[in-house]
Design a protein around this motif. Structure first.
Motif, PDB file in Angstrom:
ATOM      1  N   ASP A  68      83.304   1.710  25.156  1.00  0.00           N
ATOM      2  CA  ASP A  68      81.972   1.103  25.211  1.00  0.00           C
ATOM      3  C   ASP A  68      82.045  -0.312  25.782  1.00  0.00           C
ATOM      4  N   VAL A  69      83.028  -1.073  25.329  1.00  0.00           N
ATOM      5  CA  VAL A  69      83.188  -2.447  25.815  1.00  0.00           C
ATOM      6  C   VAL A  69      83.492  -2.437  27.309  1.00  0.00           C
ATOM      7  N   MET A  70      84.448  -1.616  27.713  1.00  0.00           N
ATOM      8  CA  MET A  70      84.852  -1.591  29.123  1.00  0.00           C
ATOM      9  C   MET A  70      83.727  -1.116  30.025  1.00  0.00           C
ATOM     10  N   ARG A 103      90.781  -5.714  46.956  1.00  0.00           N
ATOM     11  CA  ARG A 103      91.418  -6.546  45.939  1.00  0.00           C
ATOM     12  C   ARG A 103      90.761  -6.392  44.557  1.00  0.00           C
ATOM     13  N   ASP A 104      89.430  -6.360  44.498  1.00  0.00           N
ATOM     14  CA  ASP A 104      88.729  -6.223  43.224  1.00  0.00           C
ATOM     15  C   ASP A 104      89.081  -4.901  42.552  1.00  0.00           C
ATOM     16  N   LEU A 105      89.080  -3.841  43.317  1.00  0.00           N
ATOM     17  CA  LEU A 105      89.399  -2.528  42.766  1.00  0.00           C
ATOM     18  C   LEU A 105      90.852  -2.482  42.301  1.00  0.00           C
ATOM     19  N   ALA A 106      91.749  -3.061  43.068  1.00  0.00           N
ATOM     20  CA  ALA A 106      93.157  -3.114  42.657  1.00  0.00           C
ATOM     21  C   ALA A 106      93.307  -3.897  41.356  1.00  0.00           C
ATOM     22  N   MET A 107      92.554  -4.987  41.211  1.00  0.00           N
ATOM     23  CA  MET A 107      92.620  -5.785  39.987  1.00  0.00           C
ATOM     24  C   MET A 107      92.085  -4.989  38.796  1.00  0.00           C
ATOM     25  N   ARG A 108      90.990  -4.272  38.984  1.00  0.00           N
ATOM     26  CA  ARG A 108      90.448  -3.440  37.908  1.00  0.00           C
ATOM     27  C   ARG A 108      91.484  -2.402  37.468  1.00  0.00           C
ATOM     28  N   MET A 109      92.099  -1.753  38.429  1.00  0.00           N
ATOM     29  CA  MET A 109      93.095  -0.739  38.079  1.00  0.00           C
ATOM     30  C   MET A 109      94.296  -1.370  37.387  1.00  0.00           C
ATOM     31  N   SER A 110      94.686  -2.551  37.805  1.00  0.00           N
ATOM     32  CA  SER A 110      95.793  -3.242  37.165  1.00  0.00           C
ATOM     33  C   SER A 110      95.486  -3.526  35.691  1.00  0.00           C
ATOM     34  N   ILE A 111      94.274  -3.961  35.422  1.00  0.00           N
ATOM     35  CA  ILE A 111      93.870  -4.219  34.026  1.00  0.00           C
ATOM     36  C   ILE A 111      93.857  -2.910  33.236  1.00  0.00           C
ATOM     37  N   LEU A 112      93.339  -1.845  33.838  1.00  0.00           N
ATOM     38  CA  LEU A 112      93.316  -0.544  33.153  1.00  0.00           C
ATOM     39  C   LEU A 112      94.734  -0.044  32.867  1.00  0.00           C
ATOM     40  N   MET A 113      95.655  -0.266  33.795  1.00  0.00           N
ATOM     41  CA  MET A 113      97.052   0.111  33.555  1.00  0.00           C
ATOM     42  C   MET A 113      97.634  -0.732  32.418  1.00  0.00           C
ATOM     43  N   GLY A 114      97.195  -1.985  32.313  1.00  0.00           N
ATOM     44  CA  GLY A 114      97.624  -2.831  31.202  1.00  0.00           C
ATOM     45  C   GLY A 114      97.092  -2.329  29.866  1.00  0.00           C
ATOM     46  N   GLN A 121      81.342   7.570  33.923  1.00  0.00           N
ATOM     47  CA  GLN A 121      82.151   6.582  33.214  1.00  0.00           C
ATOM     48  C   GLN A 121      83.309   6.105  34.085  1.00  0.00           C
ATOM     49  N   ALA A 122      83.989   7.030  34.729  1.00  0.00           N
ATOM     50  CA  ALA A 122      85.122   6.676  35.585  1.00  0.00           C
ATOM     51  C   ALA A 122      84.685   5.734  36.701  1.00  0.00           C
ATOM     52  N   ARG A 123      83.594   6.080  37.352  1.00  0.00           N
ATOM     53  CA  ARG A 123      83.107   5.253  38.461  1.00  0.00           C
ATOM     54  C   ARG A 123      82.684   3.870  37.984  1.00  0.00           C
ATOM     55  N   GLU A 124      82.101   3.793  36.791  1.00  0.00           N
ATOM     56  CA  GLU A 124      81.681   2.495  36.247  1.00  0.00           C
ATOM     57  C   GLU A 124      82.889   1.609  35.956  1.00  0.00           C
ATOM     58  N   LEU A 125      83.939   2.180  35.368  1.00  0.00           N
ATOM     59  CA  LEU A 125      85.141   1.396  35.088  1.00  0.00           C
ATOM     60  C   LEU A 125      85.785   0.880  36.366  1.00  0.00           C
ATOM     61  N   LEU A 126      85.543   1.577  37.458  1.00  0.00           N
ATOM     62  CA  LEU A 126      86.103   1.162  38.740  1.00  0.00           C
ATOM     63  C   LEU A 126      85.126   0.301  39.545  1.00  0.00           C
ATOM     64  N   SER A 186      81.582  -5.295  33.788  1.00  0.00           N
ATOM     65  CA  SER A 186      82.239  -6.486  34.323  1.00  0.00           C
ATOM     66  C   SER A 186      83.756  -6.341  34.236  1.00  0.00           C
ATOM     67  N   ILE A 187      84.434  -6.961  35.155  1.00  0.00           N
ATOM     68  CA  ILE A 187      85.900  -6.975  35.097  1.00  0.00           C
ATOM     69  C   ILE A 187      86.360  -7.689  33.826  1.00  0.00           C
ATOM     70  N   PHE A 188      85.523  -8.609  33.330  1.00  0.00           N
ATOM     71  CA  PHE A 188      85.847  -9.329  32.101  1.00  0.00           C
ATOM     72  C   PHE A 188      85.768  -8.417  30.882  1.00  0.00           C
ATOM     73  N   ASP A 189      84.946  -7.375  30.942  1.00  0.00           N
ATOM     74  CA  ASP A 189      84.893  -6.393  29.854  1.00  0.00           C
ATOM     75  C   ASP A 189      86.203  -5.618  29.778  1.00  0.00           C
ATOM     76  N   LEU A 190      86.750  -5.283  30.928  1.00  0.00           N
ATOM     77  CA  LEU A 190      88.058  -4.621  30.948  1.00  0.00           C
ATOM     78  C   LEU A 190      89.124  -5.554  30.387  1.00  0.00           C
ATOM     79  N   ALA A 191      89.086  -6.800  30.845  1.00  0.00           N
ATOM     80  CA  ALA A 191      90.081  -7.785  30.408  1.00  0.00           C
ATOM     81  C   ALA A 191      89.993  -8.039  28.903  1.00  0.00           C
ATOM     82  N   ARG A 192      88.806  -7.996  28.356  1.00  0.00           N
ATOM     83  CA  ARG A 192      88.638  -8.215  26.917  1.00  0.00           C
ATOM     84  C   ARG A 192      89.444  -7.203  26.106  1.00  0.00           C
ATOM     85  N   VAL A 193      89.384  -5.946  26.514  1.00  0.00           N
ATOM     86  CA  VAL A 193      90.150  -4.901  25.818  1.00  0.00           C
ATOM     87  C   VAL A 193      91.641  -5.107  26.050  1.00  0.00           C
TER      88      VAL A 193
END
Length: 136
Positions: free
Chosen positions: A112-114, A68-79, A42-47, A118-125
């Motif tokens: 489940d959504v995240m 940059r993509d990984l940094a953006m994913r982590m930024s969304i997760l921190m949000g 799960q952790a690896r998938e979110l990243l 997709s990075i958009f799945d993270l952003a949706r949450v």
């Protein structure tokens, strides 16, 4: 009498996250995933589908270079984390919320959504939480 508020630029002076900042965010992400009780898959998938060896290094504190993509994913997760901290006075409830079914996500949990990948799945949450707290 009204006074004009000085305008600020729409773009920050420094658009890039430094490697030091990204490494700090990576350490925070590893800690957050522990609190969310994620397994390695799960952790690896979110990243973004991180390689198992890279994730194993991260858990030991060796972050390496972060793109940059990984940094953006982590930024969304921190949000997401920040949004939960605003919504729940008890941090544990926020950590549990991630796994609970939610009618806003058609009965799926935020996790489940995240995990859609997709990075958009993270952003949706993230956007959902921002709207819930009135920040959107």
């Amino acid at each position: 009498m009204l006074n004009e508020v000085r305008r600020t630029p729409a773009q920050p002076d420094d658009k890039e996250i430094s490697q030091d900042e990204a490494a700090a965010m990576a350490r925070a992400t590893v800690n957050l995933f522990r609190r969310w009780e994620l397994n390695d898959v799960q952790a690896r998938e979110l990243l973004g589908g991180m390689a198992p060896r890279t994730w194993a290094r991260w858990k030991k504190g060796d972050m390496g270079r972060i793109d940059r993509d990984l940094a953006m994913r982590m930024s969304i997760l921190m949000g997401v984390h920040k949004g939960l901290r605003y919504l729940f006075s008890d941090p544990h409830r926020g950590y549990q919320w991630v796994r609970k079914p939610n009618t806003a996500f058609a009965g799926q949990s935020a996790l489940d959504v995240m995990l859609g990948g997709s990075i958009f799945d993270l952003a949706r949450v993230r956007y959902y939480l921002d709207a819930e707290r009135g920040g959107a």
